[in-house]
Design a protein around this motif. Structure first.
Motif, short mmCIF file in Angstrom:
data_model
loop_
_atom_site.label_atom_id
_atom_site.label_comp_id
_atom_site.label_asym_id
_atom_site.label_seq_id
_atom_site.Cartn_x
_atom_site.Cartn_y
_atom_site.Cartn_z
N THR A 119 -1.41 4.29 10.31
CA THR A 119 -0.61 4.83 11.43
C THR A 119 -0.65 3.86 12.61
N HIS A 120 -1.83 3.36 12.92
CA HIS A 120 -1.97 2.40 14.02
C HIS A 120 -1.16 1.14 13.72
N HIS A 121 -1.23 0.68 12.47
CA HIS A 121 -0.48 -0.52 12.04
C HIS A 121 1.03 -0.31 12.21
N LEU A 122 1.52 0.87 11.82
CA LEU A 122 2.96 1.19 11.95
C LEU A 122 3.40 1.17 13.42
N LEU A 123 2.60 1.78 14.29
CA LEU A 123 2.99 1.90 15.70
C LEU A 123 2.85 0.55 16.41
N LYS A 124 1.78 -0.16 16.06
CA LYS A 124 1.55 -1.47 16.71
C LYS A 124 2.63 -2.47 16.29
N SER A 125 2.99 -2.44 15.00
CA SER A 125 4.04 -3.35 14.50
C SER A 125 5.38 -3.08 15.19
N ALA A 126 5.55 -1.84 15.65
CA ALA A 126 6.80 -1.48 16.35
C ALA A 126 6.75 -1.86 17.82
N ASN A 129 2.24 0.15 22.72
CA ASN A 129 0.95 -0.17 23.35
C ASN A 129 -0.03 0.92 22.92
N VAL A 130 -0.71 0.67 21.79
CA VAL A 130 -1.45 1.76 21.13
C VAL A 130 -2.90 1.38 20.87
N GLY A 131 -3.82 2.31 21.17
CA GLY A 131 -5.25 2.10 20.92
C GLY A 131 -5.67 2.79 19.63
N LEU A 132 -6.79 2.32 19.08
CA LEU A 132 -7.33 2.86 17.83
C LEU A 132 -8.78 3.25 18.11
N GLY A 133 -9.15 4.49 17.80
CA GLY A 133 -10.53 4.88 18.12
C GLY A 133 -10.96 6.16 17.42
N GLY A 134 -11.92 6.84 18.04
CA GLY A 134 -12.49 8.04 17.43
C GLY A 134 -13.68 7.67 16.61
N ASN A 135 -13.55 7.85 15.31
CA ASN A 135 -14.65 7.57 14.39
C ASN A 135 -14.73 6.11 14.00
N ILE A 136 -13.72 5.33 14.38
CA ILE A 136 -13.71 3.90 14.02
C ILE A 136 -13.48 3.05 15.25
N GLY A 137 -13.96 1.82 15.17
CA GLY A 137 -13.66 0.86 16.23
C GLY A 137 -14.33 1.20 17.54
N SER A 151 -0.54 5.25 23.95
CA SER A 151 -0.88 6.23 22.91
C SER A 151 -2.15 5.78 22.20
N TYR A 152 -2.81 6.76 21.57
CA TYR A 152 -4.04 6.51 20.82
C TYR A 152 -3.92 7.13 19.45
N VAL A 153 -4.39 6.39 18.44
CA VAL A 153 -4.55 6.97 17.10
C VAL A 153 -6.05 7.14 16.89
N LEU A 154 -6.49 8.39 16.74
CA LEU A 154 -7.92 8.69 16.66
C LEU A 154 -8.29 9.28 15.31
N GLU A 155 -9.28 8.68 14.67
CA GLU A 155 -9.86 9.30 13.48
C GLU A 155 -10.93 10.26 13.95
N LEU A 156 -10.82 11.54 13.55
CA LEU A 156 -11.72 12.57 14.07
C LEU A 156 -12.50 13.23 12.94
N SER A 157 -13.83 13.19 13.04
CA SER A 157 -14.67 13.86 12.05
C SER A 157 -14.81 15.33 12.44
N MET A 279 2.67 8.90 3.34
CA MET A 279 3.61 9.94 3.82
C MET A 279 3.17 10.48 5.18
N ALA A 280 1.86 10.70 5.35
CA ALA A 280 1.34 11.22 6.62
C ALA A 280 1.61 10.23 7.76
N ALA A 281 1.31 8.96 7.51
CA ALA A 281 1.50 7.93 8.55
C ALA A 281 2.98 7.74 8.88
#
Length: 443
Positions: A119-126, A129-137, A151-157, A279-281
């Motif tokens: 998801t982060h890759h799709l938005l960044k490639s477009a 200005n998107v951050g990646l965080g949560g459980n990663i990075g 915007s932020y894409v967050l992996e959440l446990s 499909m989700a991304a």
């Protein structure tokens, strides 16, 4: 306002930086040791801290406590705080009010890292200005303190979601739910399922929940619960007027009267479970109005995630695959399901209440030998001892890989997919995966 932080890891330090910046009196307390680089950050920023203890007098005067996800609710210090009526929240809950960025939150038992990265890759490639965080990075709170993302894409446990009260993502994804971490949920599957669904509890009619419509636990939850969010399902077997599905080897995504299609053979990720992640991304990308050409290009050039079905090397025509990130049975199910050759399977570690019966038919069909890499392998031996011809126990990665080489022949696959946590013999699943790759490279 006094902010006390339990745990001096990435999320704890990030919260401390943000708290200090927002005018809180901040104190960090870690029952273990704090890493040197994190200590330096605390000292440079003039933040008070302690390690290898929890001093109650310095903790119980907090207005709010941020607890790192690794600390269970059952720990004595957390119990005492809750008894005293002091709010104990997660980093995500603390940080979110300090940003007006669009938040995309992704949870699930498996696939969440791949879906988050894609998801982060799709938005960044477009060009977003998107951050990646949560459980990663880098910690979400730290990024809010230092950066200005739209915007932020967050992996959440589930642990991070346990500690929310008001947090709501604009777009939420539940990739799937299967039994995991049950030791943290009184061994009750329904408690764990409810924890995952907290991602949508504060969503409104203006928000979206993207979910796996093939998933039994998710469908069962919807029978007795509801969310205000607009639902966007994805499936390998059903079709929808609004949602994502696979039909005639094409991925079709229909959202807001718009349709996106792509041949599945052009998607870089392989395997059925990865079609779901794609499909989700893609559903997020459509909601964020990313151009179709950009989505196609991004799906076809995405590199995948380290330690997740990562092809390491082919030696004497034997493929070595690192799936160290498979820390539960369901993740290993996906891995074995995608094997097309006789497989030598390296499995084991800290069992989190696994039921190995789910893997039985796949092991019978695909696995020629099992190498147990763990301190206590009794459950694995009991489950598969009579199913495979060859079963060996080892206690380090070098022995595991050397033994796998001996047991494999041309055309086979050696698969590290442990189905267990790694803490008996390794620091974490990354350490386990790195050791596997080093051992393979030195064969």
């Amino acid at each position: 306002m006094r902010l006390v932080i339990l745990g001096g890891g990435e999320s704890g330090i990030g919260t401390a930086i943000l708290g200090k910046k927002k005018g809180y009196e901040v104190f960090v307390s870690d029952f273990g040791k704090i890493k040197g680089n994190y200590k330096e950050v605390l000292i440079i920023n003039g933040i008070a801290w302690e390690e290898e203890r929890h001093t109650e007098d310095l903790i119980f005067n907090a207005d709010v406590v941020m607890k790192s996800p690794g600390i269970p609710d059952k720990s004595p210090i957390v119990k005492k705080l809750l008894e005293k009526g002091i709010p104990v929240i997660s980093e995500i809950e603390f940080a979110a009010p300090f940003t007006d960025a669009t938040i995309i939150g992704i949870t699930g038992s498996n696939g969440k890292t791949t879906t988050t990265m894609l998801t982060h890759h799709l938005l960044k490639s477009a060009g977003l200005n998107v951050g990646l965080g949560g459980n990663i990075g880098k910690s979400f709170a730290w990024q809010i303190a230092d950066n200005k993302y739209d915007s932020y894409v967050l992996e959440l446990s589930s642990f991070q979601l346990d500690g929310i009260m008001n947090f709501k993502p604009h777009i939420a994804i539940i990739t799937n739910i299967s039994p995991d971490h049950l030791d943290r949920y009184d061994y009750k599957y329904e408690n764990y399922i409810d924890a995952k669904f907290r991602i949508t509890m504060n969503q409104t009619e203006d928000d979206f929940l993207i979910y796996d419509a093939d998933d039994e636990a998710i469908n069962d939850w919807f029978k007795t619960h509801s969310t205000k969010a607009k639902l966007i399902p994805f499936s390998l077997i059903k079709t929808f007027s609004e949602g994502a599905y696979i039909k005639n080897n094409k991925m079709e995504v229909k959202i807001n009267q718009e349709e996106f299609t792509m041949d599945t053979e052009h998607i870089a990720l392989e395997g059925k479970h990865n079609m779901k992640n794609a499909m989700a991304a893609t559903s997020v990308a459509k909601l964020m109005q990313i151009r179709k050409a950009t989505i196609r290009e991004s799906l076809s050039n995405f590199q995948g995630v380290e330690h997740r079905l990562e092809k390491v090397l082919k030696i004497h025509n034997v493929q070595y695959i690192n799936d160290s990130k498979a820390t539960n049975v369901n993740a290993t199910f996906f891995a074995l399901d995608s094997m097309n050759t006789p497989t030598v399977w390296i499995v084991g570690g800290v069992d989190k209440g696994n039921d190995y019966n789910e893997l039985m038919s796949l092991v019978r069909e695909k696995v020629k030998a099992i190498i147990c890499l763990g301190v206590d392998n009794k459950k694995i031996i009991d489950a598969f001892g009579n199913v495979v011809d060859m079963m060996i126990e080892v206690t380090n990665m070098n022995d595991a890989v050397k033994m796998a080489q001996r047991l494999s022949e041309k055309g086979d696959t050696v698969l590290l997919s442990p189905a267990c946590a790694s803490f008996d013999l390794f620091e974490n699943y990354e350490d386990r995966g790195i050791q596997f790759k080093q051992a393979v490279k030195s064969l």
